[in-house]
Write a protein that holds these residues in place. Sequence first.
Motif, PDB file in Angstrom:
ATOM      1  N   ILE A   1       0.854  -1.186   0.000  1.00 11.64           N
ATOM      2  CA  ILE A   1       0.000   0.000   0.000  1.00 11.64           C
ATOM      3  C   ILE A   1       0.890   1.235   0.000  1.00 11.64           C
ATOM      4  CG2 ILE A   1      -1.921  -1.108   1.201  1.00 11.64           C
ATOM      5  CD1 ILE A   1      -1.010   0.357   3.748  1.00 11.64           C
ATOM      6  N   SER A   2       0.337   2.308  -0.504  1.00 12.39           N
ATOM      7  CA  SER A   2       1.056   3.570  -0.583  1.00 12.39           C
ATOM      8  C   SER A   2       0.497   4.537   0.449  1.00 12.39           C
ATOM      9  CB  SER A   2       0.931   4.170  -1.980  1.00 12.39           C
ATOM     10  OG  SER A   2       1.578   5.419  -2.065  1.00 12.39           O
ATOM     11  N   VAL A   3       1.375   5.107   1.282  1.00 10.14           N
ATOM     12  CA  VAL A   3       0.966   6.118   2.262  1.00 10.14           C
ATOM     13  C   VAL A   3       1.806   7.367   2.044  1.00 10.14           C
ATOM     14  CG1 VAL A   3       0.140   4.503   4.006  1.00 10.14           C
ATOM     15  CG2 VAL A   3       2.549   5.118   3.954  1.00 10.14           C
ATOM     16  N   SER A   4       1.222   8.508   2.350  1.00 12.24           N
ATOM     17  CA  SER A   4       1.878   9.763   2.000  1.00 12.24           C
ATOM     18  C   SER A   4       1.735  10.790   3.108  1.00 12.24           C
ATOM     19  CB  SER A   4       1.280  10.310   0.701  1.00 12.24           C
ATOM     20  OG  SER A   4       1.786  11.585   0.402  1.00 12.24           O
ATOM     21  N   LEU A   5       2.678  11.709   3.116  1.00 15.57           N
ATOM     22  CA  LEU A   5       2.591  12.848   4.024  1.00 15.57           C
ATOM     23  C   LEU A   5       1.443  13.760   3.649  1.00 15.57           C
ATOM     24  CD1 LEU A   5       3.851  14.483   6.366  1.00 15.57           C
ATOM     25  CD2 LEU A   5       5.395  15.522   4.686  1.00 15.57           C
ATOM     26  N   GLY A   6       1.031  13.691   2.410  1.00 18.91           N
ATOM     27  CA  GLY A   6      -0.082  14.513   1.947  1.00 18.91           C
ATOM     28  C   GLY A   6       0.377  15.675   1.095  1.00 18.91           C
ATOM     29  N   ASP A   7      -0.577  16.419   0.571  1.00 20.42           N
ATOM     30  CA  ASP A   7      -0.272  17.580  -0.249  1.00 20.42           C
ATOM     31  C   ASP A   7       0.154  18.762   0.617  1.00 20.42           C
ATOM     32  OD1 ASP A   7      -1.028  16.128  -2.484  1.00 20.42           O
ATOM     33  OD2 ASP A   7      -3.136  16.746  -2.302  1.00 20.42           O
ATOM     34  N   LYS A   8       0.855  19.644  -0.001  1.00 18.95           N
ATOM     35  CA  LYS A   8       1.323  20.822   0.723  1.00 18.95           C
ATOM     36  C   LYS A   8       0.135  21.694   1.115  1.00 18.95           C
ATOM     37  CE  LYS A   8       4.761  24.520   0.478  1.00 18.95           C
ATOM     38  NZ  LYS A   8       5.801  25.170  -0.354  1.00 18.95           N
ATOM     39  N   PRO A   9       0.002  22.029   2.410  1.00 16.15           N
ATOM     40  CA  PRO A   9      -1.149  22.812   2.868  1.00 16.15           C
ATOM     41  C   PRO A   9      -1.062  24.275   2.430  1.00 16.15           C
ATOM     42  CG  PRO A   9       0.378  22.454   4.669  1.00 16.15           C
ATOM     43  CD  PRO A   9       0.906  21.666   3.508  1.00 16.15           C
ATOM     44  N   THR A  10      -2.183  24.952   2.564  1.00 17.05           N
ATOM     45  CA  THR A  10      -2.240  26.379   2.192  1.00 17.05           C
ATOM     46  C   THR A  10      -2.027  27.297   3.386  1.00 17.05           C
ATOM     47  OG1 THR A  10      -4.652  26.321   2.453  1.00 17.05           O
ATOM     48  CG2 THR A  10      -3.761  25.894   0.244  1.00 17.05           C
ATOM     49  N   ASP A  11      -2.396  26.852   4.575  1.00 17.76           N
ATOM     50  CA  ASP A  11      -2.215  27.659   5.774  1.00 17.76           C
ATOM     51  C   ASP A  11      -0.723  27.816   6.074  1.00 17.76           C
ATOM     52  OD1 ASP A  11      -3.617  28.821   8.308  1.00 17.76           O
ATOM     53  OD2 ASP A  11      -2.008  27.535   9.077  1.00 17.76           O
ATOM     54  N   GLU A  12      -0.346  29.026   6.492  1.00 14.84           N
ATOM     55  CA  GLU A  12       1.066  29.324   6.710  1.00 14.84           C
ATOM     56  C   GLU A  12       1.664  28.479   7.824  1.00 14.84           C
ATOM     57  OE1 GLU A  12       3.103  31.074   4.918  1.00 14.84           O
ATOM     58  OE2 GLU A  12       1.494  31.557   3.520  1.00 14.84           O
ATOM     59  N   ASP A  13       0.936  28.345   8.955  1.00 14.17           N
ATOM     60  CA  ASP A  13       1.452  27.535  10.067  1.00 14.17           C
ATOM     61  C   ASP A  13       1.597  26.077   9.656  1.00 14.17           C
ATOM     62  OD1 ASP A  13       1.542  29.764  11.668  1.00 14.17           O
ATOM     63  OD2 ASP A  13      -0.447  29.411  12.552  1.00 14.17           O
ATOM     64  N   ASP A  14       0.604  25.592   8.898  1.00 12.26           N
ATOM     65  CA  ASP A  14       0.676  24.213   8.440  1.00 12.26           C
ATOM     66  C   ASP A  14       1.807  24.024   7.436  1.00 12.26           C
ATOM     67  OD1 ASP A  14      -1.453  23.572  10.021  1.00 12.26           O
ATOM     68  OD2 ASP A  14      -2.950  23.810   8.429  1.00 12.26           O
TER      69      ASP A  14
END
Length: 593
Positions: A362-375
């Motif tokens: 299975i493939s797991v990911s950190l996810g897409d780059k967020p838009t919120d500055e703190d995130d």
Amino acid sequence: ESEPRHAGHRQVMWEMDFVCFQGDWGVRSLAREQARRAVSCAQWDRHIAAQSTRRKRFRVRCGEEDKAVDDGEKAVERSKQDILRDQNDAFVQWLDENEVYVKDVASWGRPAHSLVIAIETTDDFEPSGRGLLARRSINQGDLLFEVPERLALTKKKAQEVFGQGVITDGMDEFVAIALLLISERAKGRESFWKTYIDILPPDEELNALFRWSEEETALLAGSPTLVAAQSLRKKLENEYELLCEEVMQSRADLFPKDTFTFDAWEWAFAVLFSRCICLPSTQELALVPYADLLNHSAFCSTFFDSEEGGFMADGRNVVLYADRTYNQTEQVYVTYGQKSNAELLLLYGFVVERNPFDAVEISVSLGDKPTDEDDKVLFQQKVSTLREAGLQTTERFPLFQDRYPKELIEFLRFCCASKAELDADVDFGEFVSSTNEEAVAEALTQACQEALDAYPNSIEDDDALLRDRKMYSLLSQNMKWAVRHRRSEKRILLRTISNIERERKKPAYMFSGSAVGNSGKASGTIGAMVSPAASSTTTRNTPSSSSSSSAQKKSSSFSGKSKAAPNAKDSGGDFTSRAFESLSQLFGGKAKK
């Protein structure tokens, strides 16, 4: 049709009428069954006679001479079984001439050899080619055979044939042995291994996944195993082209173009992937005659070993001892290692229905780059830490049917961690918080569901196909393996989702109990590598080039060094694990002159 054709049939019909009159229902049913069979036999006899008459009339109409046809039908034609038996007899004689004890009768002070070569074996009602059967009862610990290492095809033998200027010490062992195998097959009767090569499976019987047709691989759409097969085939093609440019073209006298074709190259690697072992004495890959006839069992624990030969013996022997008792005529097995069905299908061309070591990637990911500055800051911090640890933001992990790999849970805990948890210098190999565990459960469930959605058909569709024996029988053997394999992958994914939902009631124990185990590919934990305190001082050994196999990525990412566990097929480092774990390392990157 109901008219009795012989006295026995009339007697059965009379007995049926009699027992019906007596009212004995049990005996009446038996008599009816006997009568039905008798009528069926009579009908069959008439059908055969009519068919024979039609065939004769057809031959006459076609202008064929009856005598010529009859002579052709009576001509002695050796069947495939006869050819296989003759090959077995010749091979046994070759072994005997080369000091391998395979006598079928007892000699002075020594019993008859305990094994016999079967021309065809079956496993789970599926054909599995040649195999070794017990000639007599075998006890646990009995010596099954001894094969001198000098009979094996190795890289050193390739250097003797082609010279060290061509087969250099830096050339990969698979490449060297493949060239030797192609050369010896082309020599025919002049080859020392001619009798052995004759019993090697031909092209049409080598069904490793990377050799399947597009029609067959289409049944594996959505399976990560298909990606690994495509990658392996591509690497074989690239290595062949590179070898042609750097070695074969400059030495056309040793490597004739019409002999060393890509088809021959592919055949040689299919043989090596499925039959090579690792010699325990030297840790070298080798194709060992007779030893490679043993078929695989996931429930077997025996493995090859190496021992010094006896008095007057020349060198060391490859030996095998029985791990359990065997009854006469029972097939004797060896284990190729703790292989998942994906590995077995990729390199051997079959799957095991009840494989305790089965897994799905299975493939797991950190996810897409967020838009919120703190995130964004937290996201970038995680990306930097992963890169320092030699990891990517998206990784693939093997998911087993009875546990979650520890490395997978550590990776997800890190990816789901809050800034406070990262700054707290926690060990992600242990429970972090209930919130973190719940996020891990959600991410893992989503990854499993995405993997299931990638398949064009459901597990219910596969179950229905397997139950429809008529439709299932129309599939080729490779197609049958494909259906079974994709069904086992879906079953693991669905079982994982079900387990997570059940264990969510106790998040503190969700990924901390017996359900979490090491993947068998690594020895370290991500907690010691990606924590802020350790990331600045820990260095990682990353692969020189990316691999499509997640097993290799997990090994290099979490422990820096891959070490295959000893197993039966190689007893010192599984060659198929090496092939599956690192397709890029399999050929050493380049074919060296």
